[in-house]
Design a protein around this motif. Structure first.
Motif, PDB file in Angstrom:
ATOM      1  N   PRO B 130       4.956  15.431  78.219  1.00  0.00           N
ATOM      2  CA  PRO B 130       4.208  14.535  79.408  1.00  0.00           C
ATOM      3  C   PRO B 130       2.862  14.928  79.480  1.00  0.00           C
ATOM      4  O   PRO B 130       2.147  16.251  79.879  1.00  0.00           O
ATOM      5  CB  PRO B 130       5.241  14.386  80.811  1.00  0.00           C
ATOM      6  N   PHE B 131       1.446  14.132  79.638  1.00  0.00           N
ATOM      7  CA  PHE B 131       0.216  14.351  80.504  1.00  0.00           C
ATOM      8  C   PHE B 131      -0.275  13.198  80.710  1.00  0.00           C
ATOM      9  O   PHE B 131      -0.066  11.958  80.188  1.00  0.00           O
ATOM     10  CB  PHE B 131      -0.813  14.911  78.655  1.00  0.00           C
ATOM     11  N   THR B 132      -1.508  13.173  81.190  1.00  0.00           N
ATOM     12  CA  THR B 132      -2.637  12.509  81.942  1.00  0.00           C
ATOM     13  C   THR B 132      -3.827  12.389  81.624  1.00  0.00           C
ATOM     14  O   THR B 132      -4.135  13.239  81.143  1.00  0.00           O
ATOM     15  CB  THR B 132      -2.077  11.861  83.462  1.00  0.00           C
ATOM     16  N   ILE B 133      -4.405  11.684  81.197  1.00  0.00           N
ATOM     17  CA  ILE B 133      -5.539  11.673  80.738  1.00  0.00           C
ATOM     18  C   ILE B 133      -6.782  11.606  82.488  1.00  0.00           C
ATOM     19  O   ILE B 133      -7.124  10.082  82.286  1.00  0.00           O
ATOM     20  CB  ILE B 133      -6.546  10.695  79.884  1.00  0.00           C
ATOM     21  N   GLN B 134      -7.598  12.390  82.253  1.00  0.00           N
ATOM     22  CA  GLN B 134      -8.429  11.796  83.775  1.00  0.00           C
ATOM     23  C   GLN B 134      -9.740  11.348  83.295  1.00  0.00           C
ATOM     24  O   GLN B 134      -9.767  10.160  84.342  1.00  0.00           O
ATOM     25  CB  GLN B 134      -9.575  13.514  84.519  1.00  0.00           C
ATOM     26  N   TYR B 135      -9.880  11.065  82.456  1.00  0.00           N
ATOM     27  CA  TYR B 135     -11.236  10.222  81.927  1.00  0.00           C
ATOM     28  C   TYR B 135     -11.149   9.909  80.874  1.00  0.00           C
ATOM     29  O   TYR B 135     -12.042  10.199  79.287  1.00  0.00           O
ATOM     30  CB  TYR B 135     -12.657  11.599  81.947  1.00  0.00           C
ATOM     31  N   PRO B 136     -10.758   8.667  81.119  1.00  0.00           N
ATOM     32  CA  PRO B 136     -10.086   7.595  79.527  1.00  0.00           C
ATOM     33  C   PRO B 136     -11.877   7.377  78.417  1.00  0.00           C
ATOM     34  O   PRO B 136     -11.998   7.613  77.248  1.00  0.00           O
ATOM     35  CB  PRO B 136      -9.689   7.081  79.721  1.00  0.00           C
ATOM     36  N   LEU B 137     -12.704   7.149  79.825  1.00  0.00           N
ATOM     37  CA  LEU B 137     -14.109   6.559  79.071  1.00  0.00           C
ATOM     38  C   LEU B 137     -14.812   8.181  78.089  1.00  0.00           C
ATOM     39  O   LEU B 137     -14.949   7.764  76.579  1.00  0.00           O
ATOM     40  CB  LEU B 137     -14.962   5.943  79.520  1.00  0.00           C
ATOM     41  N   VAL B 138     -14.522   8.726  79.067  1.00  0.00           N
ATOM     42  CA  VAL B 138     -15.373  10.146  78.576  1.00  0.00           C
ATOM     43  C   VAL B 138     -14.924  10.810  77.143  1.00  0.00           C
ATOM     44  O   VAL B 138     -15.196  11.061  75.936  1.00  0.00           O
ATOM     45  CB  VAL B 138     -15.767  11.266  78.864  1.00  0.00           C
ATOM     46  N   MET B 139     -13.186  10.492  77.197  1.00  0.00           N
ATOM     47  CA  MET B 139     -12.106  10.572  76.373  1.00  0.00           C
ATOM     48  C   MET B 139     -12.529   9.889  74.984  1.00  0.00           C
ATOM     49  O   MET B 139     -12.939  10.408  73.898  1.00  0.00           O
ATOM     50  CB  MET B 139     -10.789  11.055  76.321  1.00  0.00           C
ATOM     51  N   LEU B 140     -12.836   8.444  74.671  1.00  0.00           N
ATOM     52  CA  LEU B 140     -13.448   8.553  73.983  1.00  0.00           C
ATOM     53  C   LEU B 140     -14.520   8.309  73.381  1.00  0.00           C
ATOM     54  O   LEU B 140     -15.113   8.168  71.953  1.00  0.00           O
ATOM     55  CB  LEU B 140     -13.417   6.663  74.439  1.00  0.00           C
ATOM     56  N   LEU B 141     -15.660   8.626  74.230  1.00  0.00           N
ATOM     57  CA  LEU B 141     -16.954   8.458  74.162  1.00  0.00           C
ATOM     58  C   LEU B 141     -17.270  10.144  72.600  1.00  0.00           C
ATOM     59  O   LEU B 141     -17.132  10.408  72.110  1.00  0.00           O
ATOM     60  CB  LEU B 141     -18.053   9.513  74.746  1.00  0.00           C
ATOM     61  N   PHE B 142     -16.145  10.753  73.204  1.00  0.00           N
ATOM     62  CA  PHE B 142     -15.988  12.164  72.610  1.00  0.00           C
ATOM     63  C   PHE B 142     -15.510  12.882  71.007  1.00  0.00           C
ATOM     64  O   PHE B 142     -15.271  12.548  70.157  1.00  0.00           O
ATOM     65  CB  PHE B 142     -15.204  13.905  73.434  1.00  0.00           C
ATOM     66  N   LEU B 143     -14.029  11.418  71.065  1.00  0.00           N
ATOM     67  CA  LEU B 143     -13.409  10.866  70.023  1.00  0.00           C
ATOM     68  C   LEU B 143     -14.821  10.075  68.834  1.00  0.00           C
ATOM     69  O   LEU B 143     -14.274  10.758  67.935  1.00  0.00           O
ATOM     70  CB  LEU B 143     -11.964  10.241  70.799  1.00  0.00           C
ATOM     71  N   VAL B 144     -14.886   9.569  69.257  1.00  0.00           N
ATOM     72  CA  VAL B 144     -15.764   8.416  68.760  1.00  0.00           C
ATOM     73  C   VAL B 144     -17.010   8.981  68.086  1.00  0.00           C
ATOM     74  O   VAL B 144     -17.114   9.246  67.236  1.00  0.00           O
ATOM     75  CB  VAL B 144     -16.533   7.411  69.791  1.00  0.00           C
ATOM     76  N   LEU B 145     -17.716  10.274  69.112  1.00  0.00           N
ATOM     77  CA  LEU B 145     -18.978  11.244  68.744  1.00  0.00           C
ATOM     78  C   LEU B 145     -18.974  12.200  68.092  1.00  0.00           C
ATOM     79  O   LEU B 145     -19.326  12.392  66.604  1.00  0.00           O
ATOM     80  CB  LEU B 145     -19.771  11.451  70.230  1.00  0.00           C
TER      81      LEU B 145
END
Lengths: 335, 253
Positions: B130-145
């Motif tokens: 179980p976990f949560t993502i506090q900043y999903p947009l930042v997470m996506l940005l990091f993933l893409v970059l």
């Protein structure tokens, strides 16, 4: 086998009309000017090569291994960078206007270079898309049918024979409807029947206005197919000639007359004939032109004069120099 | 821009991944899931919290990053190496397309595949931990970059390599060890002071830390340092690719 390219877009009346206009301008399809290529390490593969290839002709480039044939093709197609000189394809510089220049060219490489796990249909369609052309399943089908690959369209390339793979390479080169087709050793390692089929394909493409440049080791191939022939030796283009003109050279034959008794010199009574005496004096060699049908070869007159002078001939034979011999002697002369 | 050509290369590369779905997608998902099972559920249950989150949740961003980096590099390197190896690269180099379009096709496809894999692994991880993502947009940005940058690195390796051994050299001997030592399984606070300083020389620390920050709001280094590092990586990779095409290195003699 009958191969018909009549349904290919290059054969449409519009394409023919466009070709007609271009022909009217009289500009060559390919212009190579003062091309040099020096590879890293200092090997000079091309030396000041200048060449014009006319629209709709079949041009054969002959030369021994390592002469520079593939390098020349590679520079024109953009695979190798020229050290100096220019290349224009239909007036477009192949560096500054590379998109326009390359869009006109289809290249069939010497090596069987295919991605083994893709299907025939996919790889040919890929080639069309790569050249920026929209999907056109009808055209792809026509190309595959013309090259008798239609039944194999769903086969993976690794399942095909060598001859089939070579046809796939031709199909890939034709997928984007090129105006110029480069065939680098198209029939290397191909059996006689398939070679003749490919010649037929090439002729039909030429009939539809496609300009064709082929490199070959087979003199027979150049003799059979080409309108003009270029010979490249150690990076230099040493000869560019109409095939018909070369054939005139080929038309020169030698008649050797073996004599009963040796002569010291050609008798004065025979001075009107193009005769040479062999070193031992036992043979007279007469050179004549078989293409001069209307004037005759002069053999009948020579034989009559020989009889009149009392020289007895015990045997005779003729020989004709082939294009291959001309090629080999050219190579030797410049070695 | 010759979009048709870019699309053609992109779709051909994507269909190659689909043709080899077991190797391209199932295999990395299974192996990453095994990490979650072993380190997250089994061993992790005996380890106390790290940086305020359970150990299982702590390793999720690092493992996704590990998979993302290795997959981006290997997919992109193989994508350009194989046509070079088979000789079919002649077709791409003689086509009326620019270098940028070639890169967009190959790197775009590799990055897309890695991105999809990253999201699949993220979903799979959620099944175990179980976990949560506090900043999903930042997470996506990091993933893409990250996917983009390391696909570019893979592209460079695919051009540099002159055999299969070299192709594997960087992903196996550089990327994987550096990611393992870059805080995937531990916080660098857990290391002795000397090794904490040495670890900061490892660029992977910044990527893993930044990605973890997007999940839990905390990382080993500041989010800005992580952002700078990924942008710097991207800039260097683009510069090298640009140099390759300008000089024709291993492509055009």
């Amino acid at each position: 086998m009958t191969i018909s390219f009549n349904h290919l877009p290059t054969a449409t009346p519009e394409a023919g009309a466009a070709l007609g206009e271009a022909e009217a301008t009289g500009s060559p399809m390919i212009q190579v000017e003062q091309l040099d290529k020096v590879f890293e390490g200092g090997f000079q593969a091309l030396k000041n090569v200048s060449l014009e290839i006319q629209r709709g002709e079949i041009f054969a480039l002959l030369g021994p291994n390592g002469a520079g044939k593939t390098t020349l093709i590679s520079v024109i197609c953009g695979l190798v960078r020229a050290s100096s000189g220019t290349v224009r394809v239909d007036g477009h510089d192949n560096v500054a206007d590379y998109r326009q220049a390359r869009a006109m060219i289809g290249l069939v490489p010497q090596e069987l270079t295919n991605e083994a796990f893709t299907t025939v249909w996919d790889t040919v369609s890929f080639s069309r898309g790569l050249f920026g052309k929209p999907r056109n399943p009808v055209h792809i089908e026509n190309v595959l049918r013309a090259l008798t690959l239609w039944e194999k369209r769903n086969n993976r390339l690794l399942e095909l024979s060598g001859g089939m793979k070579r046809r796939v390479l031709i199909a890939k080169a034709l997928a984007h409807e090129p105006k110029v087709l480069f065939l680098d050793e198209p029939t290397a390692g191909v059996d006689v029947e398939l070679r003749r089929e490919m010649w037929e394909v090439v002729r039909q493409l030429r009939d539809q206005g496609v300009t064709i440049i082929l490199t070959t080791h087979y003199i027979e191939e150049a003799e059979e197919m080409a309108d003009r022939i270029g010979v490249i030796l150690r990076g230099e283009l040493v000869l560019v000639e109409e095939k018909a003109a070369l054939m005139r050279q080929l038309g020169r034959k030698e008649l050797t007359l073996h004599l009963d008794h040796a002569l010291e010199q050609v008798p004065a009574a025979l001075a009107g004939h193009d005769l040479a005496l062999s070193e031992d004096g036992h043979a007279l060699v007469y050179t004549y032109d078989v293409t001069r049908q209307e004037e005759g070869t002069g053999i009948a007159g020579l034989l009559a004069d020989l009889e009149a002078t009392g020289i007895r001939v015990k045997d005779l034979h003729t020989r004709q120099s082939s294009l291959e011999e001309i090629f080999v002697s050219l190579v030797r002369e410049r070695a | 821009m010759n979009l048709q050509s870019v699309k053609t290369i992109y779709l051909a590369e994507m269909s190659r991944s689909l043709r080899t779905v077991l190797q391209s997608i199932v295999s990395p998902v299974v192996s990453t899931s095994l990490y979650f099972v072993v380190f997250g559920a089994a061993i992790g249950s005996r380890i106390s919290e790290v940086d305020g989150v359970s150990y299982g949740a702590f390793i999720v961003p690092g493992l996704i990053m590990l998979m993302l980096l290795t997959q981006s590099v290997s997919t992109a390197s193989f994508g350009i190496f194989f046509p070079r190896f088979s000789g079919s690269i002649y077709e791409i180099l003689s086509a009326p397309i620019s270098y940028l379009e070639i890169v967009l096709g190959f790197v775009g496809a590799a990055a897309t595949k890695s991105l999809i894999l990253g999201l699949i692994v993220l979903g799979t991880a959620r099944l175990f931990v179980p976990f949560t993502i506090q900043y999903p947009l930042v997470m996506l940005l990091f993933l893409v970059l990250t996917a983009l940058t390391f696909s570019l690195l893979g592209f460079i390796i695919g051009i540099w390599a002159d055999g299969f051994e070299k192709l594997q050299l960087v992903p196996l001997l550089v990327v994987t060890p550096l990611t393992f030592l870059g805080g995937t399984f531990y916080s660098i606070d857990m290391l002795p002071p000397f090794w904490q300083t040495v670890t900061l020389l490892n660029p992977m620390v910044y990527l893993v830390s930044g990605f973890r920050w997007s999940f839990y709001g905390s990382g080993d280094v500041s989010i800005w340092a992580s952002a700078f590092m990924i942008v710097a990586f991207l800039g260097v990779s683009l510069a090298v690719v640009n140099w390759i095409f300008k000089t024709g290195y291993r492509l055009k003699p």
